[in-house]
Write a protein that holds these residues in place. Structure first.
Motif, PDB file in Angstrom:
ATOM      1  N   LEU A   7       0.850  -1.184   0.000  1.00 32.91           N
ATOM      2  CA  LEU A   7       0.000   0.000   0.000  1.00 32.91           C
ATOM      3  C   LEU A   7       0.888   1.237   0.000  1.00 32.91           C
ATOM      4  O   LEU A   7       1.724   1.402   0.895  1.00 32.91           O
ATOM      5  CB  LEU A   7      -0.916   0.003   1.222  1.00 32.91           C
ATOM      6  N   VAL A   8       0.720   2.073  -1.005  1.00 34.05           N
ATOM      7  CA  VAL A   8       1.461   3.328  -1.084  1.00 34.05           C
ATOM      8  C   VAL A   8       0.575   4.442  -0.540  1.00 34.05           C
ATOM      9  O   VAL A   8      -0.526   4.674  -1.054  1.00 34.05           O
ATOM     10  CB  VAL A   8       1.871   3.649  -2.537  1.00 34.05           C
ATOM     11  N   LEU A   9       1.052   5.110   0.491  1.00 36.28           N
ATOM     12  CA  LEU A   9       0.284   6.186   1.119  1.00 36.28           C
ATOM     13  C   LEU A   9       1.055   7.497   1.016  1.00 36.28           C
ATOM     14  O   LEU A   9       2.264   7.544   1.249  1.00 36.28           O
ATOM     15  CB  LEU A   9       0.003   5.854   2.582  1.00 36.28           C
ATOM     16  N   ILE A  10       0.335   8.558   0.681  1.00 29.89           N
ATOM     17  CA  ILE A  10       0.910   9.886   0.510  1.00 29.89           C
ATOM     18  C   ILE A  10       0.242  10.812   1.519  1.00 29.89           C
ATOM     19  O   ILE A  10      -0.899  11.225   1.323  1.00 29.89           O
ATOM     20  CB  ILE A  10       0.686  10.397  -0.924  1.00 29.89           C
ATOM     21  N   PRO A  11       0.918  11.141   2.621  1.00 26.74           N
ATOM     22  CA  PRO A  11       0.312  12.041   3.597  1.00 26.74           C
ATOM     23  C   PRO A  11       0.341  13.480   3.086  1.00 26.74           C
ATOM     24  O   PRO A  11       1.320  13.912   2.468  1.00 26.74           O
ATOM     25  CB  PRO A  11       1.193  11.869   4.838  1.00 26.74           C
ATOM     26  N   ALA A  12      -0.725  14.225   3.337  1.00 30.30           N
ATOM     27  CA  ALA A  12      -0.793  15.606   2.850  1.00 30.30           C
ATOM     28  C   ALA A  12      -1.646  16.439   3.787  1.00 30.30           C
ATOM     29  O   ALA A  12      -2.702  15.995   4.245  1.00 30.30           O
ATOM     30  CB  ALA A  12      -1.373  15.638   1.442  1.00 30.30           C
ATOM     31  N   ARG A  13      -1.189  17.665   4.037  1.00 28.27           N
ATOM     32  CA  ARG A  13      -1.959  18.612   4.843  1.00 28.27           C
ATOM     33  C   ARG A  13      -1.765  20.001   4.251  1.00 28.27           C
ATOM     34  O   ARG A  13      -0.797  20.260   3.531  1.00 28.27           O
ATOM     35  CB  ARG A  13      -1.530  18.583   6.308  1.00 28.27           C
ATOM     36  N   MET A  14      -2.686  20.885   4.557  1.00 28.59           N
ATOM     37  CA  MET A  14      -2.642  22.229   3.987  1.00 28.59           C
ATOM     38  C   MET A  14      -1.739  23.174   4.766  1.00 28.59           C
ATOM     39  O   MET A  14      -1.304  24.192   4.238  1.00 28.59           O
ATOM     40  CB  MET A  14      -4.048  22.821   3.941  1.00 28.59           C
ATOM     41  N   ALA A  15      -1.418  22.849   6.013  1.00 23.98           N
ATOM     42  CA  ALA A  15      -0.799  23.821   6.912  1.00 23.98           C
ATOM     43  C   ALA A  15       0.726  23.806   6.903  1.00 23.98           C
ATOM     44  O   ALA A  15       1.354  24.000   7.934  1.00 23.98           O
ATOM     45  CB  ALA A  15      -1.304  23.588   8.328  1.00 23.98           C
ATOM     46  N   ARG A  47      -1.581  -0.566  -4.480  1.00 19.65           N
ATOM     47  CA  ARG A  47      -2.637   0.421  -4.299  1.00 19.65           C
ATOM     48  C   ARG A  47      -2.058   1.746  -3.802  1.00 19.65           C
ATOM     49  O   ARG A  47      -1.146   1.762  -2.963  1.00 19.65           O
ATOM     50  CB  ARG A  47      -3.635  -0.127  -3.278  1.00 19.65           C
ATOM     51  N   VAL A  48      -2.585   2.842  -4.287  1.00 21.65           N
ATOM     52  CA  VAL A  48      -2.108   4.178  -3.938  1.00 21.65           C
ATOM     53  C   VAL A  48      -3.259   4.981  -3.351  1.00 21.65           C
ATOM     54  O   VAL A  48      -4.368   4.981  -3.911  1.00 21.65           O
ATOM     55  CB  VAL A  48      -1.537   4.910  -5.167  1.00 21.65           C
ATOM     56  N   ALA A  49      -3.011   5.675  -2.247  1.00 16.73           N
ATOM     57  CA  ALA A  49      -4.027   6.550  -1.665  1.00 16.73           C
ATOM     58  C   ALA A  49      -3.356   7.737  -1.004  1.00 16.73           C
ATOM     59  O   ALA A  49      -2.231   7.642  -0.507  1.00 16.73           O
ATOM     60  CB  ALA A  49      -4.880   5.801  -0.642  1.00 16.73           C
ATOM     61  N   VAL A  50      -4.055   8.852  -0.983  1.00 21.55           N
ATOM     62  CA  VAL A  50      -3.611  10.053  -0.285  1.00 21.55           C
ATOM     63  C   VAL A  50      -4.310  10.094   1.069  1.00 21.55           C
ATOM     64  O   VAL A  50      -5.533   9.923   1.153  1.00 21.55           O
ATOM     65  CB  VAL A  50      -3.931  11.313  -1.104  1.00 21.55           C
ATOM     66  N   ILE A  97       3.348  -4.422   3.394  1.00 24.36           N
ATOM     67  CA  ILE A  97       4.332  -3.356   3.228  1.00 24.36           C
ATOM     68  C   ILE A  97       3.607  -2.033   2.999  1.00 24.36           C
ATOM     69  O   ILE A  97       2.704  -1.955   2.161  1.00 24.36           O
ATOM     70  CB  ILE A  97       5.268  -3.626   2.026  1.00 24.36           C
ATOM     71  N   VAL A  98       4.009  -1.005   3.735  1.00 24.63           N
ATOM     72  CA  VAL A  98       3.438   0.334   3.570  1.00 24.63           C
ATOM     73  C   VAL A  98       4.554   1.266   3.105  1.00 24.63           C
ATOM     74  O   VAL A  98       5.586   1.380   3.772  1.00 24.63           O
ATOM     75  CB  VAL A  98       2.832   0.862   4.877  1.00 24.63           C
ATOM     76  N   VAL A  99       4.339   1.915   1.965  1.00 28.22           N
ATOM     77  CA  VAL A  99       5.320   2.844   1.419  1.00 28.22           C
ATOM     78  C   VAL A  99       4.813   4.263   1.649  1.00 28.22           C
ATOM     79  O   VAL A  99       3.709   4.609   1.224  1.00 28.22           O
ATOM     80  CB  VAL A  99       5.556   2.596  -0.080  1.00 28.22           C
ATOM     81  N   ASN A 100       5.615   5.056   2.326  1.00 28.51           N
ATOM     82  CA  ASN A 100       5.278   6.440   2.642  1.00 28.51           C
ATOM     83  C   ASN A 100       5.999   7.349   1.643  1.00 28.51           C
ATOM     84  O   ASN A 100       7.224   7.486   1.692  1.00 28.51           O
ATOM     85  CB  ASN A 100       5.720   6.760   4.077  1.00 28.51           C
TER      86      ASN A 100
END
Length: 253
Positions: A7-15, A47-50, A97-100
């Protein structure tokens, strides 16, 4: 390693403090976070998710045809955010496996993302990350360029011993610029986010030292180049220029 186990995860925030709202900044005709998701999907590893706490980011991601998951707003780090997202997206534990992937790397090559999986497939490392040999003399002493000190275990592989903002190691030989992309075994991510910040982590302001201080093994795949991280308006202008050149040359992201 099957794609359903990654699982590919892309963390994102506006601040973001230096460039607020940067996930939605236009790069190459797309919001930056969408460009990163596009490149992560092109890596073809799973799989990719934000993972985000901002509805506007989630809306932009979904409008572009990618997956987004809402997370709490009070996470202290991207690692904590992706761990929450993992529980939401895979509550039954199928993912191994988690890819950051950082959401501010709009020029990262898909093969660079793929490279992070190799150490976990070939060794019993808990975490894998990336580095490139420093070629610019000024980067050797720049505290904003994080260096990984590691012992070579193959031609393109290191076992990390330390991460630092200082110029290290001393003496003749290459220095390695750390690239902040991580692949975690699921159990390693769960353990990592359960640990309190460690003394060296707080001193160097480098989260990965928490894992080393806890005795976790981090292996490093050495790649050819460091992708541009966008933290300032100058970085943003450079990313736009690089993507414009890439578009003109017809290179496949």
């Amino acid at each position: 390693m099957a794609g359903s186990e990654v699982l590919v995860l892309i963390p994102a925030r506006m601040a973001a403090s230096r460039l607020p709202g940067k996930p939605l900044a236009d790069v190459g005709g797309r919001p930056m976070i969408v460009e990163v998701a596009r490149r992560a999907a092109a890596a073809g590893i799973g799989r990719v998710a934000v993972a985000t706490d901002a509805a506007e980011i989630a809306d932009a991601v979904r409008a572009a045809g990618f997956e987004a998951v809402m997370t709490r707003a009070d996470h202290p780090s991207g690692s904590d955010r992706i761990f929450e997202a993992l529980g939401v997206l895979d509550p039954h534990g199928a993912v191994r496996i988690v890819v950051n992937v950082q959401g501010d790397l709009p020029t990262i090559a898909p093969q660079t993302i793929r490279a992070a999986l190799a150490p976990l497939a070939e060794t019993d490392a808990d975490i894998a990350t990336l580095a490139a040999i420093i070629t610019e003399p000024h980067e050797r002493t720049d505290p904003n360029v994080v260096k990984v000190v590691g012992t070579p275990i193959a031609a393109d592989r290191l076992r990390a011993l330390y991460f630092t903002r200082a110029t290290a190691p001393y003496g003749e030989g290459p220095l390695y610029h750390h690239i902040g992309l991580y692949a975690y075994r699921r159990a390693a991510l769960e353990r990592f986010v359960s640990l309190p910040p460690s003394p060296l982590e707080l001193r160097e302001k480098l989260e990965q030292l928490r894992a080393l201080e806890a005795g976790m093994r981090i292996d490093v795949a050495v790649v050819d180049a460091v992708p541009l991280g966008v933290d300032t308006t100058e970085h943003l202008a450079r990313a736009r220029a690089l993507l414009a050149v890439e578009g003109q040359s017809g290179e496949q992201a």
